[in-house]
Scaffold this active site. Structure first.
Site, PDB file in Angstrom:
ATOM      1  N   ARG A 112       0.829  -1.216   0.000  1.00 53.16           N
ATOM      2  CA  ARG A 112       0.000   0.000   0.000  1.00 53.16           C
ATOM      3  C   ARG A 112       0.859   1.261   0.000  1.00 53.16           C
ATOM      4  NH1 ARG A 112      -2.775  -4.226   2.071  1.00 53.16           N
ATOM      5  NH2 ARG A 112      -5.059  -4.243   2.030  1.00 53.16           N
ATOM      6  N   GLY A 144      -0.797 -12.023  -4.786  1.00 55.76           N
ATOM      7  CA  GLY A 144      -2.240 -11.791  -4.884  1.00 55.76           C
ATOM      8  C   GLY A 144      -2.596 -10.375  -4.475  1.00 55.76           C
ATOM      9  N   SER A 186     -12.747  -9.966   2.967  1.00 57.45           N
ATOM     10  CA  SER A 186     -11.478  -9.862   2.240  1.00 57.45           C
ATOM     11  C   SER A 186     -11.040  -8.416   2.145  1.00 57.45           C
ATOM     12  CB  SER A 186     -11.626 -10.468   0.834  1.00 57.45           C
ATOM     13  OG  SER A 186     -10.559 -10.012   0.009  1.00 57.45           O
ATOM     14  N   GLN A 195      -8.641  -7.496   0.449  1.00 55.31           N
ATOM     15  CA  GLN A 195      -8.223  -7.238  -0.930  1.00 55.31           C
ATOM     16  C   GLN A 195      -9.395  -6.734  -1.765  1.00 55.31           C
ATOM     17  OE1 GLN A 195      -6.306 -10.841  -2.226  1.00 55.31           O
ATOM     18  NE2 GLN A 195      -4.543 -10.512  -0.890  1.00 55.31           N
ATOM     19  N   ASP A 254      -3.692 -15.612   7.401  1.00 51.49           N
ATOM     20  CA  ASP A 254      -2.447 -16.168   6.859  1.00 51.49           C
ATOM     21  C   ASP A 254      -1.683 -17.019   7.872  1.00 51.49           C
ATOM     22  OD1 ASP A 254      -2.910 -14.941   4.420  1.00 51.49           O
ATOM     23  OD2 ASP A 254      -1.875 -13.099   5.004  1.00 51.49           O
ATOM     24  N   LYS A 311      -5.692 -19.275  -1.416  1.00 48.53           N
ATOM     25  CA  LYS A 311      -4.485 -18.479  -1.145  1.00 48.53           C
ATOM     26  C   LYS A 311      -3.384 -18.870  -2.145  1.00 48.53           C
ATOM     27  CE  LYS A 311      -6.252 -16.053   2.111  1.00 48.53           C
ATOM     28  NZ  LYS A 311      -6.490 -14.621   1.873  1.00 48.53           N
ATOM     29  N   ARG A 314      -4.349 -23.924   0.694  1.00 48.30           N
ATOM     30  CA  ARG A 314      -3.602 -24.086   1.947  1.00 48.30           C
ATOM     31  C   ARG A 314      -4.197 -25.139   2.865  1.00 48.30           C
ATOM     32  NH1 ARG A 314      -1.759 -17.953   3.339  1.00 48.30           N
ATOM     33  NH2 ARG A 314       0.043 -18.064   1.958  1.00 48.30           N
TER      34      ARG A 314
HETATM   35  C1  S3P Z   1      -4.176  -9.047   2.456  1.00 44.97           C
HETATM   36  C2  S3P Z   1      -5.393  -9.608   2.685  1.00 44.97           C
HETATM   37  C3  S3P Z   1      -5.618 -11.049   2.915  1.00 44.97           C
HETATM   38  C4  S3P Z   1      -4.320 -11.811   3.165  1.00 44.97           C
HETATM   39  C5  S3P Z   1      -3.221 -11.362   2.261  1.00 44.97           C
HETATM   40  C6  S3P Z   1      -2.958  -9.880   2.436  1.00 44.97           C
HETATM   41  C7  S3P Z   1      -4.080  -7.603   2.243  1.00 44.97           C
HETATM   42  O1  S3P Z   1      -6.287 -11.560   1.786  1.00 44.97           O
HETATM   43  O2  S3P Z   1      -4.511 -13.197   3.007  1.00 44.97           O
HETATM   44  O3  S3P Z   1      -2.033 -12.077   2.542  1.00 44.97           O
HETATM   45  O4  S3P Z   1      -2.969  -7.043   2.318  1.00 44.97           O
HETATM   46  O5  S3P Z   1      -5.115  -6.954   1.985  1.00 44.97           O
HETATM   47  P1  S3P Z   1      -7.907 -11.487   1.709  1.00 44.97           P
HETATM   48  O6  S3P Z   1      -8.278 -10.121   2.067  1.00 44.97           O
HETATM   49  O7  S3P Z   1      -8.301 -11.819   0.320  1.00 44.97           O
HETATM   50  O8  S3P Z   1      -8.349 -12.509   2.712  1.00 44.97           O
END
Ligand code: S3P
Length: 424
Positions: free
Chosen positions: A12, A80, A154, A156, A306, A333, A337
Site C-alpha cells: 500500500r 495476490g 477480504s 483485498q 495467513d 491463497k 492451503r
Molecule cells: C491481504 C489480505 C488477505 C491476506 C493477504 C494480504 C491484504 O487476503 O490473506 O495475505 O494485504 O489486503 P484477503 O483479504 O483476500 O483474505
C-alpha cells in the site's frame, strides 16, 4: 530479533505513493519479491520509484486521475495482494493494463475483484478461463461511485473497490459483515482523503469521498505479524527457548494468532507497547511452553487468515485437539492451503482431519515424528511453517522448494539461524 516490515502495508505504501502528487518517503519497507513487483508496476504506471537504502524508498507520484498506460504486461509474480489492489487502481483510471504472474497467481480467483470493478465501469478486455490471470483490464476514466457489500471477508476486495473509488465523483461505500484488516482505510486518512468508518456489529461500513488530492506523507512500516508468527511458534515448540521479537504490529485486526496461542497456554509477554507509524506495536517475549488444544472460532479467521499453517504446526505439539473452524478462504491463497497443510501434517505423521471447512489437529502433547518431505506448491507460508516444525519434531522436516520464501521473508533463514536453527 526483528522480522521484516509488513507486507500489506508495504504494498500500500508504494500504491499510495503512486496516487499522491509529489514525494512519498517510506521506511522499513519489506523488500520481498511480492512488494518489489508492486513497485515495478507503480513505475510502469508513471511513478518514479527509488531505493535510498535498506528499507528506505522514495516514490514520486502523479496523483489520483493521472496514470500512464503501461507499455508491458504488469508482472506480479506470486503476489495476490499486489495484483488485486492494482486492479482496483487501474479499474478506476482510464488506462489499460495486462496483469499476470507465476503459476500460483494464475490459479487464483480474480472475479471477486473484477465484478465490483465492472459495476464501476471498468471493462475486462481479456481473461484466462474462470476469470484468472493473464487479465487485460480497461479502466473507467470516470468511474461510478458504488455501494458494495463484499461477498467474503477480504481486505483485498475492499481495498480494490476503495482504490477505484478514489477517482470516482462522489462517495464509494464498502460494507463488510466481518471486519478485515484496515490498512487501506488508515492510509487513505493518512494521505488526506475523506474516509469514514462505522462499526456495524462484527463488520464495518467504509465511505470514501472520491477525487481527493492525496498529499505525500511519510510511511513507517511496522514489523509484519504474519512473519513474526514463525519465530514466535518456533520459540514455543523448541525446548528451552526464550526470545524477544521486536516491534511487532499489534493491530487488533491482525493479532488473532497471538490471542489463540495465549489461549493454548503460550508464554507471550507484551513488552513496551507503543505506537509507531500510526499502528500499535510491541516487543514480544516468547518462551517455550506446554500448549493445549483449543477451539478457534470462525469469526477469528479474518484476523489470522495467513497464520493457520503455522497454527496447525503449533497444534501438532499441543496436548489435545485443536479445531480451526471456517477455513474456506484458505483454499484460494497462494496454494490450496487447507490441502497443503493437511498433506504436510500427514508427511509429519500428525493425526488430523478436515471436515467441511474445518481443520482438526490431534496433538499428543509431545513432538510429532516428523521426517517427511512437504510439497510447498509455490506457497511461502507452507514452506516456512513446516521448516519451523522441523526445529522440534523428532526427525527434521524437508520441503521441496524454498525459493518462494523470498516473496515475504527474504531474511528468514538468516534470522532463524541466528536463533540456533540449522538448515541443510
Ligand atoms: C491481504 C489480505 C488477505 C491476506 C493477504 C494480504 C491484504 O487476503 O490473506 O495475505 O494485504 O489486503 P484477503 O483479504 O483476500 O483474505
Amino acid at each position: 530479533m526483528r522480522p521484516p516490515g509488513d507486507k500489506s502495508i508495504s504494498h500500500r505504501a508504494f500504491i499510495f505513493g503512486l496516487l499522491s502528487r509529489g514525494e512519498t518517503t517510506i521506511e522499513g519497507l519489506l523488500e520481498g519479491d511480492d512488494v518489489l513487483h508492486t513497485g515495478e508496476a507503480c513505475r510502469a504506471l508513471g511513478a518514479r520509484v527509488e531505493r535510498l537504502g535498506e528499507g528506505r524508498w522514495r516514490v514520486e507520484g502523479l496523483g489520483v486521475g493521472a496514470l500512464l498506460d503501461p507499455r508491458d504486461t504488469l508482472d506480479f509474480g506470486n503476489a495476490g495482494t499486489g495484483s488485486r489492489l492494482m486492479m482496483g487502481v487501474v479499474g478506476g483510471h482510464g488506462v489499460q493494463a495486462t496483469f499476470d504472474g507465476d503459476a500460483s497467481l494464475r490459479k487464483r480467483p480474480m472475479r471477486r475483484i473484477l465484478d465490483p470493478l465492472r459495476l464501476m465501469g471498468a471493462q475486462v478486455v481479456a481473461e484466462a478461463e474462470g476469470g484468472r490471470c493473464p487479465i487485460t483490464l480497461r479502466g473507467a476514466a470516470d468511474p461510478a461511485p458504488i455501494l458494495y457489500r463484499t461477498p467474503v471477508a477480504s481486505a483485498q476486495i475492499k481495498s480494490a473497490v476503495l482504490l477505484a473509488g478514489l477517482n470516482a465523483r462522489g462517495r464509494t461505500t464498502v460494507i463488510e459483515t466481518e471486519a478485515s484488516r484496515d490498512h487501506t482505510e488508515k492510509m487513505l486518512a493518512h494521505f488526506g482523503a475523506e474516509v469514514s468508518v462505522e462499526i456495524e456489529g462484527d463488520g464495518r461500513k467504509i465511505t470514501l469521498t472520491g477525487r481527493p488530492e492525496l498529499r505525500p506523507r511519510p510511511v513507517v512500516v511496522p514489523v509484519d505479524p504474519s512473519s513474526a508468527a514463525f519465530p514466535i511458534v518456533a520459540a514455543l515448540i523448541a525446548p528451552g527457548s526464550d526470545i524477544i521479537v521486536e516491534g511487532v504490529m499489534m493491530n487488533p485486526l491482525r493479532t488473532g494468532l497471538i490471542k489463540t496461542l495465549i489461549e493454548m497456554g503460550a508464554s507471550i509477554e507484551t513488552l513496551d507497547a507503543r505506537r509507531e507509524g500510526g499502528e500499535d506495536v510491541a516487543d514480544l517475549r516468547v518462551r517455550a511452553s506446554a500448549l493445549k488444544g483449543v477451539n478457534v472460532p470462525a469469526s477469528r479467521a479474518p484476523s489470522m487468515i495467513d497464520e493457520y499453517p503455522i497454527l496447525a504446526v503449533a497444534s501438532a505439539f499441543a496436548q489435545g485437539e485443536t479445531r480451526m473452524n471456517g477455513l474456506h478462504e484458505l483454499r484460494v491463497k497462494e496454494s490450496d492451503r487447507l490441502a497443503a497443510v493437511a498433506a504436510g501434517l500427514a508427511a509429519a505423521h500428525v493425526e488430523h482431519e478436515i471436515t467441511g471447512d474445518d481443520l482438526i489437529v490431534a496433538g499428543k502433547g509431545r513432538p510429532p515424528a516428523g521426517g517427511g518431505l512437504v510439497a510447498t506448491h509455490l506457497d511461502h507460508r507452507i514452506a516456512m511453517s513446516f521448516l519451523v516444525m522441523g526445529l522440534a519434531s523428532e526427525k527434521p522436516m524437508a520441503i521441496d522448494d524454498a525459493t518462494m520464501i523470498a516473496t515475504s521473508f527474504p531474511s528468514f533463514r538468516q534470522l532463524m539461524e541466528s536463533l540456533g536453527a540449522r538448515f541443510a
